[in-house]
Motif scaffolding. Sequence first.
Motif, PDB file in Angstrom:
ATOM      1  N   LEU A 125      -8.910  17.280   0.401  1.00 38.34           N
ATOM      2  CA  LEU A 125      -7.630  17.489  -0.219  1.00 38.34           C
ATOM      3  C   LEU A 125      -7.625  17.498  -1.823  1.00 38.34           C
ATOM      4  CD1 LEU A 125      -5.384  14.803   1.754  1.00 38.34           C
ATOM      5  CD2 LEU A 125      -5.613  17.131   1.903  1.00 38.34           C
ATOM      6  N   THR A 126      -8.726  16.877  -2.397  1.00 38.48           N
ATOM      7  CA  THR A 126      -8.749  16.773  -3.715  1.00 38.48           C
ATOM      8  C   THR A 126      -9.609  17.956  -4.491  1.00 38.48           C
ATOM      9  OG1 THR A 126     -10.674  15.261  -3.863  1.00 38.48           O
ATOM     10  CG2 THR A 126      -8.135  14.268  -3.702  1.00 38.48           C
ATOM     11  N   GLY A 127     -10.734  18.129  -3.785  1.00 35.34           N
ATOM     12  CA  GLY A 127     -11.664  19.081  -4.083  1.00 35.34           C
ATOM     13  C   GLY A 127     -12.741  18.503  -5.036  1.00 35.34           C
ATOM     14  N   PRO A 128     -13.822  19.013  -5.671  1.00 32.50           N
ATOM     15  CA  PRO A 128     -14.822  18.468  -6.451  1.00 32.50           C
ATOM     16  C   PRO A 128     -14.171  17.900  -7.769  1.00 32.50           C
ATOM     17  CG  PRO A 128     -15.029  20.769  -6.727  1.00 32.50           C
ATOM     18  CD  PRO A 128     -13.747  20.452  -5.660  1.00 32.50           C
ATOM     19  N   ASP A 129     -14.626  16.804  -8.096  1.00 29.50           N
ATOM     20  CA  ASP A 129     -14.486  16.128  -9.405  1.00 29.50           C
ATOM     21  C   ASP A 129     -12.732  15.941  -9.768  1.00 29.50           C
ATOM     22  OD1 ASP A 129     -17.017  15.840 -10.240  1.00 29.50           O
ATOM     23  OD2 ASP A 129     -16.907  18.125 -10.909  1.00 29.50           O
ATOM     24  N   PRO A 130     -12.066  15.430  -8.714  1.00 28.56           N
ATOM     25  CA  PRO A 130     -10.648  15.134  -8.803  1.00 28.56           C
ATOM     26  C   PRO A 130     -10.259  14.101  -9.996  1.00 28.56           C
ATOM     27  CG  PRO A 130     -11.218  13.806  -7.085  1.00 28.56           C
ATOM     28  CD  PRO A 130     -12.621  14.564  -7.480  1.00 28.56           C
ATOM     29  N   ASP A 131      -9.370  14.220 -10.555  1.00 32.32           N
ATOM     30  CA  ASP A 131      -8.867  13.120 -11.640  1.00 32.32           C
ATOM     31  C   ASP A 131      -8.131  12.136 -10.976  1.00 32.32           C
ATOM     32  OD1 ASP A 131      -6.263  14.037 -11.068  1.00 32.32           O
ATOM     33  OD2 ASP A 131      -5.988  15.355 -12.905  1.00 32.32           O
ATOM     34  N   VAL A 132      -7.761  10.995 -11.810  1.00 33.76           N
ATOM     35  CA  VAL A 132      -7.148   9.960 -10.930  1.00 33.76           C
ATOM     36  C   VAL A 132      -5.927  10.363 -10.112  1.00 33.76           C
ATOM     37  CG1 VAL A 132      -5.996   7.727 -11.257  1.00 33.76           C
ATOM     38  CG2 VAL A 132      -8.184   8.162 -12.437  1.00 33.76           C
ATOM     39  N   ALA A 133      -5.008  11.188 -10.878  1.00 29.74           N
ATOM     40  CA  ALA A 133      -3.657  11.562 -10.433  1.00 29.74           C
ATOM     41  C   ALA A 133      -3.764  12.313  -8.905  1.00 29.74           C
ATOM     42  CB  ALA A 133      -2.962  12.266 -11.379  1.00 29.74           C
ATOM     43  N   THR A 134      -4.850  12.891  -9.151  1.00 24.23           N
ATOM     44  CA  THR A 134      -4.914  13.718  -7.699  1.00 24.23           C
ATOM     45  C   THR A 134      -5.610  12.776  -6.652  1.00 24.23           C
ATOM     46  OG1 THR A 134      -5.580  15.776  -9.243  1.00 24.23           O
ATOM     47  CG2 THR A 134      -6.435  15.741  -6.791  1.00 24.23           C
ATOM     48  N   LEU A 135      -6.422  11.930  -6.852  1.00 22.51           N
ATOM     49  CA  LEU A 135      -6.879  10.933  -6.131  1.00 22.51           C
ATOM     50  C   LEU A 135      -5.883   9.998  -5.583  1.00 22.51           C
ATOM     51  CD1 LEU A 135     -10.403   9.926  -7.311  1.00 22.51           C
ATOM     52  CD2 LEU A 135      -9.784  10.702  -5.180  1.00 22.51           C
ATOM     53  N   VAL A 136      -4.992   9.635  -6.477  1.00 25.51           N
ATOM     54  CA  VAL A 136      -3.750   8.752  -5.914  1.00 25.51           C
ATOM     55  C   VAL A 136      -2.834   9.650  -5.170  1.00 25.51           C
ATOM     56  CG1 VAL A 136      -1.715   7.633  -7.170  1.00 25.51           C
ATOM     57  CG2 VAL A 136      -3.904   7.293  -8.054  1.00 25.51           C
ATOM     58  N   THR A 137      -2.495  10.922  -5.205  1.00 26.82           N
ATOM     59  CA  THR A 137      -1.592  11.662  -4.530  1.00 26.82           C
ATOM     60  C   THR A 137      -2.302  11.964  -3.065  1.00 26.82           C
ATOM     61  OG1 THR A 137      -0.749  12.800  -6.403  1.00 26.82           O
ATOM     62  CG2 THR A 137      -0.472  13.999  -4.322  1.00 26.82           C
ATOM     63  N   ALA A 138      -3.439  12.089  -3.106  1.00 24.67           N
ATOM     64  CA  ALA A 138      -4.284  12.292  -1.827  1.00 24.67           C
ATOM     65  C   ALA A 138      -4.051  11.096  -1.032  1.00 24.67           C
ATOM     66  CB  ALA A 138      -5.806  12.796  -2.167  1.00 24.67           C
ATOM     67  N   ASN A 139      -4.529  10.058  -1.528  1.00 23.40           N
ATOM     68  CA  ASN A 139      -4.265   8.723  -0.900  1.00 23.40           C
ATOM     69  C   ASN A 139      -3.008   8.407  -0.449  1.00 23.40           C
ATOM     70  OD1 ASN A 139      -7.066   6.887  -0.820  1.00 23.40           O
ATOM     71  ND2 ASN A 139      -7.263   7.948  -2.549  1.00 23.40           N
ATOM     72  N   VAL A 140      -2.024   8.453  -1.321  1.00 23.83           N
ATOM     73  CA  VAL A 140      -0.583   8.313  -0.924  1.00 23.83           C
ATOM     74  C   VAL A 140      -0.111   9.147   0.117  1.00 23.83           C
ATOM     75  CG1 VAL A 140       1.691   8.405  -1.644  1.00 23.83           C
ATOM     76  CG2 VAL A 140      -0.025   7.239  -2.993  1.00 23.83           C
ATOM     77  N   THR A 141      -0.618  10.505   0.222  1.00 25.13           N
ATOM     78  CA  THR A 141      -0.118  11.434   1.215  1.00 25.13           C
ATOM     79  C   THR A 141      -0.824  11.018   2.414  1.00 25.13           C
ATOM     80  OG1 THR A 141      -0.137  13.297  -0.600  1.00 25.13           O
ATOM     81  CG2 THR A 141      -0.137  14.004   1.701  1.00 25.13           C
ATOM     82  N   LEU A 142      -2.030  10.659   2.487  1.00 22.36           N
ATOM     83  CA  LEU A 142      -2.713  10.266   3.952  1.00 22.36           C
ATOM     84  C   LEU A 142      -1.984   9.112   4.285  1.00 22.36           C
ATOM     85  CD1 LEU A 142      -6.409  11.187   3.129  1.00 22.36           C
ATOM     86  CD2 LEU A 142      -4.791  12.422   4.701  1.00 22.36           C
ATOM     87  N   ALA A 143      -1.957   8.071   3.490  1.00 23.19           N
ATOM     88  CA  ALA A 143      -1.121   6.929   3.841  1.00 23.19           C
ATOM     89  C   ALA A 143       0.243   6.934   4.526  1.00 23.19           C
ATOM     90  CB  ALA A 143      -1.505   5.824   2.885  1.00 23.19           C
ATOM     91  N   GLY A 144       0.843   7.720   3.664  1.00 21.41           N
ATOM     92  CA  GLY A 144       2.376   7.792   3.905  1.00 21.41           C
ATOM     93  C   GLY A 144       2.326   8.743   5.222  1.00 21.41           C
ATOM     94  N   ILE A 145       1.697   9.801   5.513  1.00 24.88           N
ATOM     95  CA  ILE A 145       1.721  10.222   6.927  1.00 24.88           C
ATOM     96  C   ILE A 145       1.472   9.169   7.961  1.00 24.88           C
ATOM     97  CG2 ILE A 145       0.385  11.945   8.510  1.00 24.88           C
ATOM     98  CD1 ILE A 145      -0.028  13.732   5.959  1.00 24.88           C
ATOM     99  N   ALA A 146       0.473   8.395   7.817  1.00 26.30           N
ATOM    100  CA  ALA A 146       0.287   7.436   8.985  1.00 26.30           C
ATOM    101  C   ALA A 146       1.480   6.392   9.175  1.00 26.30           C
ATOM    102  CB  ALA A 146      -1.106   6.748   8.641  1.00 26.30           C
ATOM    103  N   LEU A 147       1.758   5.825   7.826  1.00 26.20           N
ATOM    104  CA  LEU A 147       2.613   4.991   7.856  1.00 26.20           C
ATOM    105  C   LEU A 147       4.142   5.361   8.470  1.00 26.20           C
ATOM    106  CD1 LEU A 147       1.998   2.887   4.473  1.00 26.20           C
ATOM    107  CD2 LEU A 147       1.925   1.963   6.807  1.00 26.20           C
ATOM    108  N   ALA A 148       4.343   6.579   8.068  1.00 31.82           N
ATOM    109  CA  ALA A 148       5.637   7.251   8.627  1.00 31.82           C
ATOM    110  C   ALA A 148       5.578   7.691   9.922  1.00 31.82           C
ATOM    111  CB  ALA A 148       6.316   8.354   7.682  1.00 31.82           C
ATOM    112  N   GLY A 149       4.574   8.214  10.510  1.00 31.28           N
ATOM    113  CA  GLY A 149       4.154   8.631  11.829  1.00 31.28           C
ATOM    114  C   GLY A 149       4.420   7.414  12.931  1.00 31.28           C
ATOM    115  N   GLY A 150       3.927   6.162  12.214  1.00 33.87           N
ATOM    116  CA  GLY A 150       3.944   5.128  13.093  1.00 33.87           C
ATOM    117  C   GLY A 150       5.056   4.228  12.989  1.00 33.87           C
ATOM    118  N   SER A 151       6.046   4.673  12.406  1.00 34.22           N
ATOM    119  CA  SER A 151       7.219   3.734  11.769  1.00 34.22           C
ATOM    120  C   SER A 151       7.963   3.533  13.099  1.00 34.22           C
ATOM    121  CB  SER A 151       7.865   4.512  10.741  1.00 34.22           C
ATOM    122  OG  SER A 151       9.174   3.668  10.446  1.00 34.22           O
TER     123      SER A 151
END
Length: 195
Positions: free
Chosen positions: A139-165
């Motif tokens: 999702l982030t590609g090589p050498d992501p900055d903090v904002a990109t890492l946060v966005t990718a983590n929130v996206t994956l967690a959000g999919i899982a949390l919403a899908g199982g809600s």
Amino acid sequence: MAARTAPRAPGTEDTRTRLLATALRLFSEHGVEGTSLQMIADELGVTKAAVYYHFRAKDEITEAVAEPLLDTLARITEEAAAHRRRGAQIEHLLNGFVDLVVGHRVLVAVFSSDPGVARAVEKTLHHAGNFKERMLAVLTGPDPDVATLVTANVTLAGIALAGGSPELAGVDDDALREHLLITARRMLGRPRPRH
């Protein structure tokens, strides 16, 4: 990934399959910690010794419940990384992850909310290598900055949390899938793919 028991006698696979399905249902109702081996045995109408025939401990049951989902997720991640274009990698990962979440809502809900399952997942991930890092890399590609890492983590967690809600349990699979993908693409700043 999960601890393996001795080779199973013919006809025991159905019992094992029923045992895992029963365990998942009880985990979703009572949590891993609140579910005993005796509860699983009682629900199946077998003795506790019959449960021990398949699994030596509740942790092994928890790992076995989680294993197929984690195996599929690892495969989706490998397939995504094999695409040449980054856009195709991201789309493959998002589609595969959303399909997995929608297809296994009860298990994803237990994954997202139960510390007992989280421990089993961590143990299984330790044996399998950390594919979550590989998912993030797709999702982030090589050498992501903090904002990109946060966005990718929130996206994956959000999919899982919403899908199982539980609040979305009544939404049909196709509608949930579509909304999860739209939201994930929006969060990642991805255009909707052309068909």
